[in-house]
Design a protein around this motif. Structure first.
Motif, PDB file in Angstrom:
ATOM      1  N   LEU A  94       0.810  -1.214   0.000  1.00  8.89           N
ATOM      2  CA  LEU A  94       0.000   0.000   0.000  1.00  8.89           C
ATOM      3  C   LEU A  94       0.842   1.262   0.000  1.00  8.89           C
ATOM      4  O   LEU A  94       1.972   1.273   0.495  1.00  8.89           O
ATOM      5  N   ARG A  95       0.245   2.327  -0.550  1.00  9.11           N
ATOM      6  CA  ARG A  95       0.669   3.703  -0.315  1.00  9.11           C
ATOM      7  C   ARG A  95      -0.483   4.362   0.437  1.00  9.11           C
ATOM      8  O   ARG A  95      -1.648   4.149   0.077  1.00  9.11           O
ATOM      9  N   ILE A  96      -0.169   5.183   1.436  1.00  9.19           N
ATOM     10  CA  ILE A  96      -1.236   5.769   2.252  1.00  9.19           C
ATOM     11  C   ILE A  96      -1.003   7.270   2.420  1.00  9.19           C
ATOM     12  O   ILE A  96       0.126   7.716   2.662  1.00  9.19           O
ATOM     13  N   ALA A 102      -5.867  14.163   0.893  1.00  8.20           N
ATOM     14  CA  ALA A 102      -5.470  12.814   1.316  1.00  8.20           C
ATOM     15  C   ALA A 102      -5.104  11.957   0.110  1.00  8.20           C
ATOM     16  O   ALA A 102      -4.106  11.217   0.120  1.00  8.20           O
ATOM     17  N   ALA A 103      -5.906  12.068  -0.958  1.00 10.02           N
ATOM     18  CA  ALA A 103      -5.635  11.286  -2.167  1.00 10.02           C
ATOM     19  C   ALA A 103      -4.334  11.715  -2.831  1.00 10.02           C
ATOM     20  O   ALA A 103      -3.557  10.876  -3.319  1.00 10.02           O
ATOM     21  N   ARG A 104      -4.064  13.026  -2.856  1.00  9.37           N
ATOM     22  CA  ARG A 104      -2.815  13.516  -3.459  1.00  9.37           C
ATOM     23  C   ARG A 104      -1.604  13.052  -2.627  1.00  9.37           C
ATOM     24  O   ARG A 104      -0.552  12.725  -3.179  1.00  9.37           O
ATOM     25  N   LEU A 105      -1.730  13.058  -1.308  1.00 10.88           N
ATOM     26  CA  LEU A 105      -0.632  12.603  -0.447  1.00 10.88           C
ATOM     27  C   LEU A 105      -0.355  11.123  -0.683  1.00 10.88           C
ATOM     28  O   LEU A 105       0.805  10.699  -0.730  1.00 10.88           O
ATOM     29  N   GLU A 106      -1.417  10.353  -0.832  1.00  7.83           N
ATOM     30  CA  GLU A 106      -1.234   8.923  -1.116  1.00  7.83           C
ATOM     31  C   GLU A 106      -0.462   8.733  -2.423  1.00  7.83           C
ATOM     32  O   GLU A 106       0.410   7.872  -2.530  1.00  7.83           O
ATOM     33  N   GLY A 107      -0.741   9.571  -3.423  1.00  5.94           N
ATOM     34  CA  GLY A 107      -0.029   9.474  -4.695  1.00  5.94           C
ATOM     35  C   GLY A 107       1.441   9.814  -4.595  1.00  5.94           C
ATOM     36  O   GLY A 107       2.264   9.307  -5.355  1.00  5.94           O
ATOM     37  N   LEU A 108       1.798  10.688  -3.630  1.00 12.61           N
ATOM     38  CA  LEU A 108       3.196  11.057  -3.425  1.00 12.61           C
ATOM     39  C   LEU A 108       3.985   9.972  -2.695  1.00 12.61           C
ATOM     40  O   LEU A 108       5.194   9.831  -2.880  1.00 12.61           O
ATOM     41  N   ALA A 109       3.301   9.232  -1.826  1.00 10.00           N
ATOM     42  CA  ALA A 109       4.000   8.305  -0.925  1.00 10.00           C
ATOM     43  C   ALA A 109       4.696   7.194  -1.696  1.00 10.00           C
ATOM     44  O   ALA A 109       4.234   6.757  -2.753  1.00 10.00           O
TER      45      ALA A 109
END
Length: 597
Positions: free
Chosen positions: A99-101, A123-130
């Motif tokens: 997962l990326r979270i 939150a969705a953009r942060l998940e994409g960065l992780a």
């Protein structure tokens, strides 16, 4: 029919998705769906319930979860990553669900059971960065939970997120120091007297004196590391206990040593009080202890005296050469020494903004003592850092300045393993790999416990495209420094990549990013390895981190500054960077022609 009621509320939002989902589906659609369904049933749903969350919706490979508490959201994110990692144990790479979270705290719009708005989008953009296996949280989450969880957070700076008006502060959630120390099995005990020297405690009540107590500890480690009949753990590893209650038995287990040296330093004006005690970590019995009350100017004699008493207590017999090197003094000037001991930590950070402050400290030391070999070596290291990392518009001049300073250091003291190891690094940059290995080999001979010199020898092997030689050297460097710098682990990831062990390369590179989210070379491996596996989303995520750390990073700069001996290997890496979407490939044709590749 009445319209559904629309409302707003403050919520903590967790967004997660599966890394490389398209590739997994292409390889084994039925198996991937079955594995994902099992993870949702056995890991996701129970943990969300346990942390008082609500699954808003499942979206193919993604999930959106709402929490009333940011603390619950982050705790659930950590538990999810651990739970998915445990479920992946023993499975094939094709069946691993990673997962990326991303977690954000913000205002959301509620319509029925669904939620949307900027709170969700961030939150969705942060998940994409992780990165794979990572957790990124917004500044609002970080500020809200500060001090409430035993987690370390790494500040990644402000990020401009797609369709979000204002930049968002981003933090990476990582393990606490205790978890980092216990993440690996305890090392085996060496077959000779083994010791870990802890950072001496600053008892002066003045934080500005911290460098004094650290410097005394470091010099004792440096002296003991020169002895072939001792096993001495590196400073990078033992200094992780600073600021924490210490259980010597735990230190012994985690560092794989029998003895622990600890002490304290108190400075009051020109007076210095040092206490030191040597403890058997297997029994907690005191082997030797003493207290010293002297003038500050006597600090060098005190360090020698403590080192002598430790070697006597451990009944270590010295050779004539070791005896001469052990008591050789670098400088008798206190001001020079106090300036120089502050520079290595800056240079070890591998960050562009730390180079000039470190250089100024080295120059200040040389103003006080122009024959201080260590200060000359640190000055050379600062110039080498600029050239090697492409942080200067004139790398040739920087390399020449590095060479002048390091050769000056060697002319003053040719037995210092640090100087020889740095010279080896310099010769790597000059593409003189044979000379680099000879220097690294001599550094290891003069510093048998020198983890840095051992890691440099491995670095030579990597640039020579000999990953099978590099790997055992890196494993030894990590044994000498159980809690090691991120670049040791990053180099192991590079070795695995060159050996086409992509799974090990990715796993090891992720380990390095957890140790230091700003160590750029870990993301090199993640970009290339994932690109070669066709995991373009993960490769692009690594590319994003490369540009976050160095917005000026270019493929062409990498190609001209990294001295790989085998140009086919360099072309392979460049191709991986291209496929990951990194910039700066347009200048490569002319660069290649000028360099004959």
């Amino acid at each position: 029919m009445a319209e559904e009621r629309v409302q707003r509320r403050l919520a903590a939002i967790l967004a997660a998705d599966v890394v490389g989902y398209s590739r997994l589906m292409e390889q084994d659609e039925a198996g991937t769906l079955a594995a994902l369904k099992a993870r949702r049933r056995d890991v996701l749903a129970p943990l969300v319930t346990q942390h008082h969350g609500r699954i808003v919706k499942l979206m193919g490979d993604g999930v959106l979860v709402e929490f009333a508490s940011a603390v619950d959201a982050v705790q659930c994110a950590v538990a999810l990553q651990k739970g998915f990692a445990a479920a992946n144990q023993g499975g094939s790479e094709a069946r691993r669900i990673i997962l990326r979270i991303g977690v954000n705290l913000g205002d959301v719009i509620v319509e029925g059971q669904d939620i949307y708005g900027d709170g969700v989008n961030i939150a969705a953009r942060l998940e994409g960065l992780a990165e794979p296996g990572g957790i990124y949280v917004s500044g609002t989450v970080h500020d809200h939970i500060a001090g409430k969880l035993a987690l370390r957070f790494h500040d990644l700076g402000d990020h401009a997120l797609k369709n979000i008006v204002k930049p968002v502060r981003v933090y990476r959630a990582g393990a606490d120091r205790t978890e980092e120390r216990t993440a690996h099995p305890a090392p085996a005990m060496p077959d000779k007297p083994s010791i870990a020297v802890l950072a001496f405690t600053n008892m002066s009540g003045d934080p500005e004196q911290e460098h004094l107590s650290d410097g005394i500890s470091e010099d004792i480690i440096t002296a003991l590391s020169k002895l072939s009949k001792l096993f001495v753990v590196a400073r990078n590893s033992t200094f992780t206990y600073k600021g924490h209650p210490v259980d010597v038995k735990q230190v012994g287990r985690e560092q794989g040593v029998r003895y622990v040296l600890e002490g304290s330093v108190r400075r009051a004006g020109n007076r210095l009080r040092i206490t030191a005690q040597l403890i058997d970590a297997t029994t907690s019995n005191h082997i030797w202890a003493d207290r010293y009350d002297r003038q500050v100017q006597d600090v060098f004699d005190l360090q020698d005296e403590i080192t002598r008493q430790v070697t006597a207590a451990l009944q270590v017999e010295l050779t004539e050469g070791e005896r001469a090197r052990l008591w050789a003094s670098g400088t008798a000037n206190l001001e020079a020494w106090e300036a120089a001991i502050q520079a290595p930590e800056l240079l070890e950070s591998h960050r562009r903004e730390d180079v000039l402050p470190a250089r100024r400290l080295a120059q200040r030391a040389l103003q006080h003592d122009a024959n201080y070999a260590v200060a000359w070596a640190l000055l050379g290291w600062s110039y080498w850092n600029e050239a090697f990392n492409g942080w200067t518009d004139d790398p040739d001049t920087a390399l020449a300045q590095a060479s002048d300073a390091l050769e000056k250091a060697r002319s003053i003291d040719g037995t210092n393993p640090d100087t020889l190891a740095l010279l080896a690094f310099l010769h790597i940059s000059l593409r003189k790999l044979d000379e680099a290995f000879l220097l690294a080999e001599k550094a290891m001979l003069l510093g048998p416990n020198h983890s840095f010199a051992t890691a440099v020898a491995a670095n030579v092997a990597l640039f020579s495209n000999k990953p099978h030689d590099a790997l055992p050297l890196l494993q030894r460097a990590r044994r000498l420094c159980p809690i090691c710098p991120a670049w040791y682990v990053g180099d192991m990831a590079y070795a695995y990549l060159l050996m086409d062990r992509h799974d090990d390369a990715i796993k090891t590179a992720i380990e390095a990013t957890k140790m230091d989210p700003d160590y750029i070379y870990s993301y090199h491996v993640l970009a290339v390895a994932n690109a070669e596996l066709g995991q373009i989303d993960a490769a692009q995520s690594a590319a994003t981190n490369i540009l976050r750390i160095d917005p000026n990073w270019l493929i062409s700069t990498f190609a001209t500054t990294q001295p790989f001996e085998d140009q086919r290997l360099q072309k392979r890496l460049v191709e991986g960077f291209r496929n990951a979407g990194l910039p700066g490939a347009s200048d490569l044709a002319s660069d290649a022609a000028s360099k004959g590749w």
